[in-house]
Scaffold this motif. Structure first.
Motif, PDB file in Angstrom:
ATOM      1  N   ALA A 109      20.846  17.260  25.824  1.00  0.00           N
ATOM      2  CA  ALA A 109      22.253  17.549  25.537  1.00  0.00           C
ATOM      3  C   ALA A 109      23.168  16.466  26.102  1.00  0.00           C
ATOM      4  CB  ALA A 109      22.637  18.908  26.090  1.00  0.00           C
ATOM      5  N   THR A 110      24.277  16.216  25.385  1.00  0.00           N
ATOM      6  CA  THR A 110      25.216  15.163  25.806  1.00  0.00           C
ATOM      7  C   THR A 110      26.656  15.664  25.905  1.00  0.00           C
ATOM      8  OG1 THR A 110      25.346  14.523  23.489  1.00  0.00           O
ATOM      9  CG2 THR A 110      23.878  13.225  24.891  1.00  0.00           C
ATOM     10  N   SER A 111      26.902  16.951  25.597  1.00  0.00           N
ATOM     11  CA  SER A 111      28.272  17.458  25.733  1.00  0.00           C
ATOM     12  C   SER A 111      28.521  17.832  27.189  1.00  0.00           C
ATOM     13  CB  SER A 111      28.491  18.676  24.835  1.00  0.00           C
ATOM     14  OG  SER A 111      27.720  19.767  25.286  1.00  0.00           O
ATOM     15  N   GLU A 112      29.777  17.749  27.598  1.00  0.00           N
ATOM     16  CA  GLU A 112      30.116  18.068  28.989  1.00  0.00           C
ATOM     17  C   GLU A 112      29.666  19.484  29.336  1.00  0.00           C
ATOM     18  OE1 GLU A 112      31.167  15.992  31.299  1.00  0.00           O
ATOM     19  OE2 GLU A 112      31.230  14.404  29.790  1.00  0.00           O
ATOM     20  N   ILE A 113      29.949  20.435  28.424  1.00  0.00           N
ATOM     21  CA  ILE A 113      29.656  21.836  28.721  1.00  0.00           C
ATOM     22  C   ILE A 113      28.151  22.055  28.899  1.00  0.00           C
ATOM     23  CG2 ILE A 113      29.696  22.505  26.250  1.00  0.00           C
ATOM     24  CD1 ILE A 113      30.918  25.153  27.098  1.00  0.00           C
ATOM     25  N   THR A 122      24.280  14.638  35.680  1.00  0.00           N
ATOM     26  CA  THR A 122      25.409  13.745  35.447  1.00  0.00           C
ATOM     27  C   THR A 122      25.141  12.903  34.199  1.00  0.00           C
ATOM     28  OG1 THR A 122      24.426  11.948  36.684  1.00  0.00           O
ATOM     29  CG2 THR A 122      25.744  13.535  37.944  1.00  0.00           C
ATOM     30  N   ARG A 123      26.191  12.238  33.716  1.00  0.00           N
ATOM     31  CA  ARG A 123      26.014  11.345  32.563  1.00  0.00           C
ATOM     32  C   ARG A 123      24.935  10.300  32.843  1.00  0.00           C
ATOM     33  NH1 ARG A 123      31.538   9.798  29.338  1.00  0.00           N
ATOM     34  NH2 ARG A 123      32.117  11.901  28.766  1.00  0.00           N
ATOM     35  N   LEU A 124      24.983   9.743  34.073  1.00  0.00           N
ATOM     36  CA  LEU A 124      24.031   8.699  34.423  1.00  0.00           C
ATOM     37  C   LEU A 124      22.601   9.227  34.367  1.00  0.00           C
ATOM     38  CD1 LEU A 124      24.253   5.725  35.303  1.00  0.00           C
ATOM     39  CD2 LEU A 124      23.939   6.512  37.664  1.00  0.00           C
ATOM     40  N   GLN A 125      22.420  10.425  34.900  1.00  0.00           N
ATOM     41  CA  GLN A 125      21.081  11.021  34.885  1.00  0.00           C
ATOM     42  C   GLN A 125      20.600  11.257  33.455  1.00  0.00           C
ATOM     43  OE1 GLN A 125      22.181  14.358  37.416  1.00  0.00           O
ATOM     44  NE2 GLN A 125      20.754  13.692  39.013  1.00  0.00           N
ATOM     45  N   ALA A 151      25.997  17.265  19.946  1.00  0.00           N
ATOM     46  CA  ALA A 151      26.732  16.022  19.675  1.00  0.00           C
ATOM     47  C   ALA A 151      28.136  16.314  19.145  1.00  0.00           C
ATOM     48  CB  ALA A 151      25.958  15.162  18.673  1.00  0.00           C
ATOM     49  N   GLY A 152      28.260  17.383  18.362  1.00  0.00           N
ATOM     50  CA  GLY A 152      29.557  17.735  17.781  1.00  0.00           C
ATOM     51  C   GLY A 152      30.644  17.937  18.819  1.00  0.00           C
ATOM     52  N   PHE A 158      30.487   8.251  24.911  1.00  0.00           N
ATOM     53  CA  PHE A 158      29.248   8.517  25.644  1.00  0.00           C
ATOM     54  C   PHE A 158      28.073   8.596  24.676  1.00  0.00           C
ATOM     55  CE2 PHE A 158      26.424  11.698  27.841  1.00  0.00           C
ATOM     56  CZ  PHE A 158      25.890  10.776  28.735  1.00  0.00           C
ATOM     57  N   LEU A 159      28.322   9.194  23.500  1.00  0.00           N
ATOM     58  CA  LEU A 159      27.276   9.283  22.472  1.00  0.00           C
ATOM     59  C   LEU A 159      26.767   7.896  22.090  1.00  0.00           C
ATOM     60  CD1 LEU A 159      28.065  11.788  19.567  1.00  0.00           C
ATOM     61  CD2 LEU A 159      26.135  11.789  21.145  1.00  0.00           C
ATOM     62  N   TYR A 160      27.703   6.977  21.835  1.00  0.00           N
ATOM     63  CA  TYR A 160      27.301   5.620  21.443  1.00  0.00           C
ATOM     64  C   TYR A 160      26.374   5.026  22.508  1.00  0.00           C
ATOM     65  CZ  TYR A 160      31.680   6.168  18.718  1.00  0.00           C
ATOM     66  OH  TYR A 160      32.679   6.628  17.914  1.00  0.00           O
ATOM     67  N   GLU A 161      26.746   5.283  23.780  1.00  0.00           N
ATOM     68  CA  GLU A 161      25.958   4.721  24.880  1.00  0.00           C
ATOM     69  C   GLU A 161      24.545   5.317  24.892  1.00  0.00           C
ATOM     70  OE1 GLU A 161      27.685   5.424  28.737  1.00  0.00           O
ATOM     71  OE2 GLU A 161      25.862   4.742  29.758  1.00  0.00           O
TER      72      GLU A 161
END
Lengths: 552, 552
Positions: A109-113, A122-125, A151-152, A158-161
């Motif tokens: 998962a990549t959404s904040e929630i 975290t994002r980095l993890q 993703a929606g 962040f998705l691009y990354e």
């Protein structure tokens, strides 16, 4: 680099099977996979192998038997889902590696929630985990798909990354899921366009769309993504899936086919198989298709079926944008009668796309003759119901040998049931219930003795006329349910079992459907019920309502 | 001039009722209209008065009783459909003029294919007819809506011209139908934007969208039109309608409500009524809602219903974009039991939104107690099934007094039926059939003697547990069908009749449902069956299978 071919990735056996009660046996999954291959889907997501050893085995069988056709045709890719961890990826590989064209599909998962509440990462993890796990998958398999879950609702930058990292690590397909069915078509199209524009290395990969129908927009969102450059669509037959379900295969395919000038895109789907596969999946999962469902609903081509059809339309296309034949709806309904022989039956089956073994044809012919004695004309729909009832039943644990029922407005509906157990012993039980089906199920329970809860019960007539076959689908759950791991919520969920039965007597069909679900449950539980069943023959005990029953 | 309020124009009673078998009695239509008013729809299209005197009367009753609330609230607009001719328009006015806020809705096709093959009119003739008929409607009624049928496939330039003429002639709302469900969201949005930009006089009118779901895009198309400036959406409950149906009210409303920042638009809908109205319409029309239907399907909020719900989600919004309470799905399922009194029942009904007469409450309490004797807990769903079964039945012609059935695998399913006819005489018949339901229906036929064809038969359990109530919906058509004029194809179509029954015994429920459909058919045919039924009492004749039966 964008070609004009849209790859159809069918996830009926994975995301579709996650709908409550859609659980299928391995034999049913194999049959659905065969039907999907005949339909022409490019990729079959066959399951989530890490969920349980049974799930792994079901995916492995599909990889072996459907992923390696012996007739020289190009087989579909067989794909297994894996969370972004080594264990899941290894199990997915163990299952799919037997296919000529295997794929591992991993996700995070990549959404904040989701990162905050579900993953607690975290994002980095998340970025590091994606790098590591996609690389691991790629070390096993040349074809790796990665999905940033939710993703929606993710931050596009962040998705691009994350997607860029997945590509670097070896992902070949990048799937963009609107996991919760939240986006609108414009938004989703913009998201896909942004990904294509901003993700390093994306030009060498296929972008895929995976939409959910919570707001009724799954098809529109998938098409918006395709228009923006996606060249794979993840779909299910009849749009089944969790909650309001996934994008329906038939809607995406028929939109592309009906509006060729708008899209200028093709798929590999043989649309004339759509109607049959829809029916097969509905029967096996017990998930009914509403009459007003696009493309595959009973009324979708209602103008054709009407008695007064000639003269009703002054010109076909006045109210019709697709021909029913295009999706395999048979226009001529009457096919066989009482005097039709084995040869006529076989010829009809072949023209319907069924290639049965001799022994299967024999069995079916017997049922056909019995039905023809009761019913003047046998339609394609009748034959399909007989095939489902006769040939695609689970390994039989308990078999129905006899049923006798009395009911009505006078009260005390009563059923007597005779079953043969797995060791060949006969058992007889009588029971009273609130209705004939309740009484029958209580009598069966009194023999099988594995308490369960009936969660759904649906009967419908196969064709017009009440002398038609009645089809019954049921869904049960054991009182002590066996659990299965849900890939997304990461929680063990109770397994439910569907059963199917067809008979001109709906109480008999109900008994068959229930027994088929109970048999699936017993196989899954790895037991045949208490051992003493085999040892003693119980006859004639009357079970009264009010006893502790698994029902209700 | 565009405000931020989207008018909800519900056409469940007109376009929805055109789905095969959705025919409702006048009493049912009135009940649906009341429910729509409580739901907060702005305009109720109550029917097509020119179709038959019955249709006119049904619209008139709704205009009188729902179009004039006595509680000081603002009533919904009551609208009647009319083809673009004087007779239709006069009949529509005769029916709707009794409402405080009446509307006449007239239409004429503008696509080449319709003008050429259906209307056989030139563009010039179409323009003149529109001018004349809209002016005629406006001379009767201050609120006139005009629809260019098949606008989705019409030449935009010609559309601008026709719409401009309709505005000149007095139309106040211009509805743009994608009659055949052909357009894609971008296309449809562009069409609406083009109309707003190029039609003379449009700034004083409301633009409306009316979409069909043949490609699964009805909701996306409606939303694209709204985004482009439309401020009325024509919708039906559950998306019912011809072929794949219309845009679903619940999907449009919940999309606007769930994504407020994307739309910045409001509606007048009380969303907490959505689930109840959905159920009401499904019961009355016999058109089932599939479990994976957005917003109103049984699984739409499946995460909530699961046994293992606590702990399953780490955070509500991880997989959920709407709360079930928002659309009126009751989260607490168990409500009443055997020891609940009349007061508790009444309180529960009120909290569910039902306001019954004392006599109705008495009747319902009796059924409630009988059910509570059989079933441990009575849920809201059970209560709704009882209300449908007990209170909203058609005027009874034949009443079921007794039923006794024997069936099973031994063959010869047999039913004995006792009915009371409209003159109070009792009739008894026994019959053999291919199953218990067939035998029952044949016995009923032997008494009623009006041959008919059973077109659809569906049973499902109301709640979990097979001791639950079974709901049966059937659809029949007389062998000599009465015809009803279809507004669009201009052809008389056979009328079909739906019936509903609920009982813990599904054979009893099947008998009730069939009798309710047969009674509707008899009322519509204006006859009680052959006169001799009233004169003689027939007892005990056994009807054998193979006799000339109306079924199948």
């Amino acid at each position: 680099m964008r070609d004009n071919y849209v790859r159809i990735f069918d996830t009926t056996l994975r995301d579709g099977e996650q709908s409550p009660g859609a659980t299928m046996t391995s034999a049913e999954k194999l049959e659905v996979a065969r039907a999907l291959a005949r339909l022409g889907v490019d990729i079959i997501e066959a399951g989530f192998p890490a969920a349980s050893p049974d799930d792994l085995e079901a995916v492995r069988r599909i990889a072996v038997e459907v992923g390696n056709p012996d007739d020289g045709t190009r087989p579909p890719v067989i794909c297994g889902l894996a969370r972004a961890n080594r264990n899941d990826i290894d199990k997915a590989w163990a299952a799919v590696q037997h296919a000529a064209r295997p794929r591992i599909h991993t996700f995070l998962a990549t959404s904040e929630i989701h990162m905050q509440h579900k993953l607690k990462m975290t994002r980095l993890q998340v970025v590091e985990r994606v790098r590591e796990m996609v690389a691991h998958a790629r070390s096993l398999c040349a074809d790796v798909e990665f999905s940033p879950e939710d993703a929606g609702r993710s931050d596009p930058e962040f998705l691009y990354e994350v997607l860029g990292v997945a590509i670097q690590a070896g992902a070949t397909t990048l799937n963009i899921p609107d996991t919760v069915g939240y986006t609108l078509p414009d938004e989703f199209g913009t998201l896909i366009a942004g990904i294509l524009q901003n993700t390093p290395g994306i030009e060498a990969c296929i972008i895929s769309v995976h939409c959910h129908d919570d707001l009724g927009l799954a098809t529109a969102n998938a098409l918006a993504g395709i228009r923006a450059g996606a060249r794979q669509a993840e779909v299910t037959i009849n749009g089944i899936g969790e909650r309001a379900g996934n994008t329906a295969l038939e809607e995406v395919v028929m939109s592309l086919a009906t509006r060729p000038n708008q899209f200028e895109l093709t798929t590999g789907i043989d649309t004339t198989q759509i109607s049959r596969v829809s029916k097969l999946v509905s029967n096996y999962t017990g998930i009914v298709v509403q009459p007003n469902k696009a493309v595959v609903g009973a009324n979708a081509f209602a103008h054709e079926a009407g008695i007064h059809q000639d003269g009703m339309l002054k010109h076909n296309q006045t109210y019709e944008i697709m021909r029913p034949e295009t999706v395999g709806v048979s226009v001529s309904k009457l096919v066989l009668g009482k005097h039709s022989g084995r040869h006529a039956l076989k010829a009809r089956l072949v023209s319907m796309g069924y290639f049965l073994e001799e022994a299967e044809t024999d069995k079916l012919f017997e049922r056909f003759k019995a039905l023809a004695d009761k019913k003047k004309t046998i339609t394609d729909a009748d034959l399909e119901a007989l095939i489902s009832d006769e040939l695609y039943q689970p390994r039989e644990m308990f078999a129905l040998e006899g049923l006798q029922v009395a009911c009505g407005t006078m009260g005390m509906p009563t059923a007597s049931v005779r079953l043969r157990d797995p060791w060949g012993k006969q058992h007889v039980q009588a029971s009273i219930g609130t209705g004939p089906v309740d009484a029958t199920y209580k009598a069966i329970d009194a023999i099988v003795q594995v308490p369960n809860v009936l969660q759904e019960f649906v009967v419908h007539a196969v064709t017009e006329g009440i002398d038609a076959l009645g089809e019954v689908t049921v869904r049960i759950q054991a009182e002590q349910p066996s659990l299965v791991l849900d890939a997304q919520s990461e929680v063990d969920q109770p397994r439910t079992f569907g059963g199917y039965g067809a008979d001109t007597d709906i109480v008999v069909a109900s008994a068959k459907a229930y027994l088929s679900a109970v048999n699936k449950m017993l196989v899954a539980m790895g037991q045949y019920g208490p051992v003493e069943i085999a040892a003693t023959e119980t006859v004639g005990r009357v079970s009264l309502p009010g006893r502790s029953s698994g029902h209700g």
